[in-house]
Scaffold this active site. Structure first.
Site, PDB file in Angstrom:
ATOM      1  N   ASN A 206       0.852  -1.190   0.000  1.00  0.00           N
ATOM      2  CA  ASN A 206       0.000   0.000   0.000  1.00  0.00           C
ATOM      3  C   ASN A 206       0.885   1.236   0.000  1.00  0.00           C
ATOM      4  OD1 ASN A 206       0.497   0.839   2.857  1.00  0.00           O
ATOM      5  ND2 ASN A 206      -0.403  -1.174   3.247  1.00  0.00           N
ATOM      6  N   ASP A 277      -4.909  -5.834   5.070  1.00  0.00           N
ATOM      7  CA  ASP A 277      -6.009  -6.632   5.627  1.00  0.00           C
ATOM      8  C   ASP A 277      -5.954  -8.072   5.119  1.00  0.00           C
ATOM      9  OD1 ASP A 277      -7.252  -4.639   7.179  1.00  0.00           O
ATOM     10  OD2 ASP A 277      -8.041  -3.716   5.360  1.00  0.00           O
ATOM     11  N   LYS A 287       8.827 -17.219 -10.109  1.00  0.00           N
ATOM     12  CA  LYS A 287       8.068 -16.086 -10.653  1.00  0.00           C
ATOM     13  C   LYS A 287       6.958 -16.583 -11.563  1.00  0.00           C
ATOM     14  CE  LYS A 287       8.477 -12.032 -13.523  1.00  0.00           C
ATOM     15  NZ  LYS A 287       8.995 -11.634 -14.803  1.00  0.00           N
ATOM     16  N   PRO A 305      -3.866 -11.270  10.333  1.00  0.00           N
ATOM     17  CA  PRO A 305      -4.223 -11.040  11.747  1.00  0.00           C
ATOM     18  C   PRO A 305      -4.481  -9.559  12.004  1.00  0.00           C
ATOM     19  CG  PRO A 305      -1.880 -11.537  11.508  1.00  0.00           C
ATOM     20  CD  PRO A 305      -2.506 -11.765  10.171  1.00  0.00           C
ATOM     21  N   ASP A 306      -5.332  -9.279  13.005  1.00  0.00           N
ATOM     22  CA  ASP A 306      -5.616  -7.900  13.405  1.00  0.00           C
ATOM     23  C   ASP A 306      -4.738  -7.606  14.630  1.00  0.00           C
ATOM     24  OD1 ASP A 306      -6.620  -5.567  14.500  1.00  0.00           O
ATOM     25  OD2 ASP A 306      -8.636  -5.951  13.752  1.00  0.00           O
ATOM     26  N   ILE A 307      -3.597  -7.004  14.380  1.00  0.00           N
ATOM     27  CA  ILE A 307      -2.583  -6.851  15.444  1.00  0.00           C
ATOM     28  C   ILE A 307      -3.106  -5.965  16.579  1.00  0.00           C
ATOM     29  CG2 ILE A 307      -0.228  -6.089  15.944  1.00  0.00           C
ATOM     30  CD1 ILE A 307       0.382  -6.549  12.932  1.00  0.00           C
ATOM     31  N   PHE A 323      -4.847   3.687  14.595  1.00  0.00           N
ATOM     32  CA  PHE A 323      -4.946   4.619  13.470  1.00  0.00           C
ATOM     33  C   PHE A 323      -5.965   4.083  12.479  1.00  0.00           C
ATOM     34  CE2 PHE A 323      -1.876   8.143  13.053  1.00  0.00           C
ATOM     35  CZ  PHE A 323      -1.305   8.042  14.309  1.00  0.00           C
ATOM     36  N   LYS A 337     -14.482   2.183  14.167  1.00  0.00           N
ATOM     37  CA  LYS A 337     -13.268   1.364  14.208  1.00  0.00           C
ATOM     38  C   LYS A 337     -12.710   1.299  15.630  1.00  0.00           C
ATOM     39  CE  LYS A 337      -8.793   0.582  12.068  1.00  0.00           C
ATOM     40  NZ  LYS A 337      -7.902   0.848  10.943  1.00  0.00           N
ATOM     41  N   LYS A 341     -12.153  -2.232  17.515  1.00  0.00           N
ATOM     42  CA  LYS A 341     -10.817  -2.686  17.945  1.00  0.00           C
ATOM     43  C   LYS A 341     -10.708  -2.725  19.465  1.00  0.00           C
ATOM     44  CE  LYS A 341      -8.738  -2.385  13.762  1.00  0.00           C
ATOM     45  NZ  LYS A 341      -7.825  -3.294  13.106  1.00  0.00           N
TER      46      LYS A 341
END
Ligand SMILES: Cc1cc2nc3c(=O)[nH]c(=O)nc-3n(C[C@H](O)[C@H](O)[C@H](O)COP(=O)(O)O)c2cc1C
Length: 398
Positions: A206, A277, A287, A305-307, A323, A337, A341
């Site tokens: 990203n 995500d 390759k 995973p959602d740290i 964030f 959010k 969380k």
């Protein structure tokens, strides 16, 4: 505007003080340079005069000084005193309280002026017991010692004794003047993007540059914290003062965060990384080849995973700041959010505006509502966010 008294000692690294002067002036500071006689053998005073826009102070015996009192007045008129490079000789004179030239005299007359000495010398000189004794004495006298760094030296040797780089000296000065609200605290951050491999050369990533996470690491360090930053790939130099754990994928980031939580108690966890995500469900060996007439390969994704949620749910959870990079409807999305969380404080921003840029606009979201932080450089926003978090930290655990 900060008024900085910059003392320059007689070492090879005096040239770096020229760049420091330029950086300070660029940051809006007023700089008064004082040089030792030895320093003038390395760099001409005219260089500092041109960079600072002020006459350089050289002489204890300057009759035209107001009241003949440069040796005291220059320290009185400053907000901070930086000596870079501080030679072994200057350290000795400062530790002993000698006043045999203008710079030494100003160090004697500094009173409560926040003072930073940045030593620079050959590694054997730095290792000398007398030098180490003097440094310990100066620390005991409340002087901040910045560096030295390690690496190649002008004498051809390799080791400790290099003057910190001008950018690092600027960070040290900011730390010298920052409220030490996180002294004794341990801060863990995530920063930057993650890269999720698809084959040996391709990945899903990203647009996060790491700038906000780096700024948060710096702001926490300036405020006295021990800082560990688990960082995805970024082109930025490691932030001065922080320990960086470099990772690539979300799963590596999670493992590194859990290992740090295991290693020692963390007071504040700031999840600033733009963690992917999803990741490719299969990592292709080698390759993927494009072949004429063949359809494009399918790319199946798997949840990462959602740290932040995992850290926030721990029994020993530190104070957590999340964030959210949203595309629209920032206030509602950020509040949703935060609740999802399970964190007390969340910083929301618009991802497309935030990624890569030097400044940003944020909202701080907590149980009481939303507070806007107007557009500002990321370092300034980071300082506001860290100060806000610092006021909310529970008392230190025994
Ligand atoms: C070529 C050269 C390079 C020097 N580099 C350093 C240095 O990097 N650090 C240091 O502590 N002294 C260095 N010295 C020694 C100092 O210049 C010397 O101790 C001098 O008296 C320091 O004066 P000051 O502390 O008033 O600036 C160097 C000397 C020479 C001749």
């Amino acid at each position: 505007m900060r008024r900085i008294l910059l003392g320059v000692g007689g070492g090879i690294a005096a040239y770096k003080a020229c760049e420091l002067t330029r950086l300070l002036v660029k940051a809006g500071d007023a700089v008064q340079v004082v040089m030792t006689e030895a320093a003038t053998r390395f760099v001409a005073p005219l260089t500092f005069q041109a960079l600072s826009g002020r006459e350089v102070a050289l002489d204890l015996w300057r009759p035209q000084a107001t009241g003949g009192m440069d040796h005291i007045d220059l320290a009185r008129a400053a907000d901070a005193f930086v000596v870079a490079p501080a030679t072994a000789d200057l350290l000795a004179r400062a530790a002993q309280g000698r006043g045999d030239d203008l710079l030494a005299n100003l160090l004697l007359a500094r009173g409560a002026l926040p003072t930073l000495l940045a030593p620079a010398m050959n590694r054997a000189m730095w290792a000398n017991a007398a030098v180490q004794r003097n440094v310990a004495l100066l620390r005991g006298d409340g002087v901040r010692i910045a560096g030295p760094g390690s690496g190649e030296q002008a004498c051809g040797e390799v080791g400790d004794g290099r003057l910190l780089e001008p950018e690092q000296l600027l960070a040290e000065l900011d730390a010298l003047l920052a409220p030490q609200v996180l002294r004794g605290r341990r801060v863990l951050l995530t920063a930057g993007p993650t890269w999720e491999p698809w084959d040996e050369v391709r990945y899903l990533g990203n647009r996060s540059s790491g700038k906000m996470g780096w700024a948060l690491a710096r702001a926490a360090w300036e405020r006295g914290a021990e800082v560990v930053m688990v960082a995805g790939p970024s082109a930025l130099e490691p932030p001065h003062g922080a320990r960086v754990v470099a990772v690539q994928t979300a799963r590596q980031m999670r493992d590194a965060v859990l290992a740090e939580l295991q290693r020692a108690a963390v007071d504040l966890f700031v999840a600033a990384a733009a963690v992917a995500d999803w990741r490719p469900a299969q990592v292709v060996a080698g390759k993927l080849k494009k072949r004429a007439g063949e359809a494009a390969p399918a790319l199946a994704l798997e949840l990462n995973p959602d740290i932040l949620a995992e850290v926030a749910a721990r029994a020993d959870a530190p104070y957590c700041v999340g964030f959210a990079a949203e595309a629209d409807d920032l206030h509602a999305q950020a509040q949703a959010k935060r609740l999802r969380k399970g964190v007390p404080l969340l910083v929301g921003n618009i991802g497309a505006q935030a990624f890569g840029s030097d400044d940003n606009v944020c909202v701080l979201v907590d149980a009481d509502g939303v507070r806007a932080l107007p557009r500002a450089p990321k370092l300034q926003l980071a300082r506001q966010i860290i100060d806000e978090a610092a006021t909310r930290l529970p008392e230190r655990r025994p």
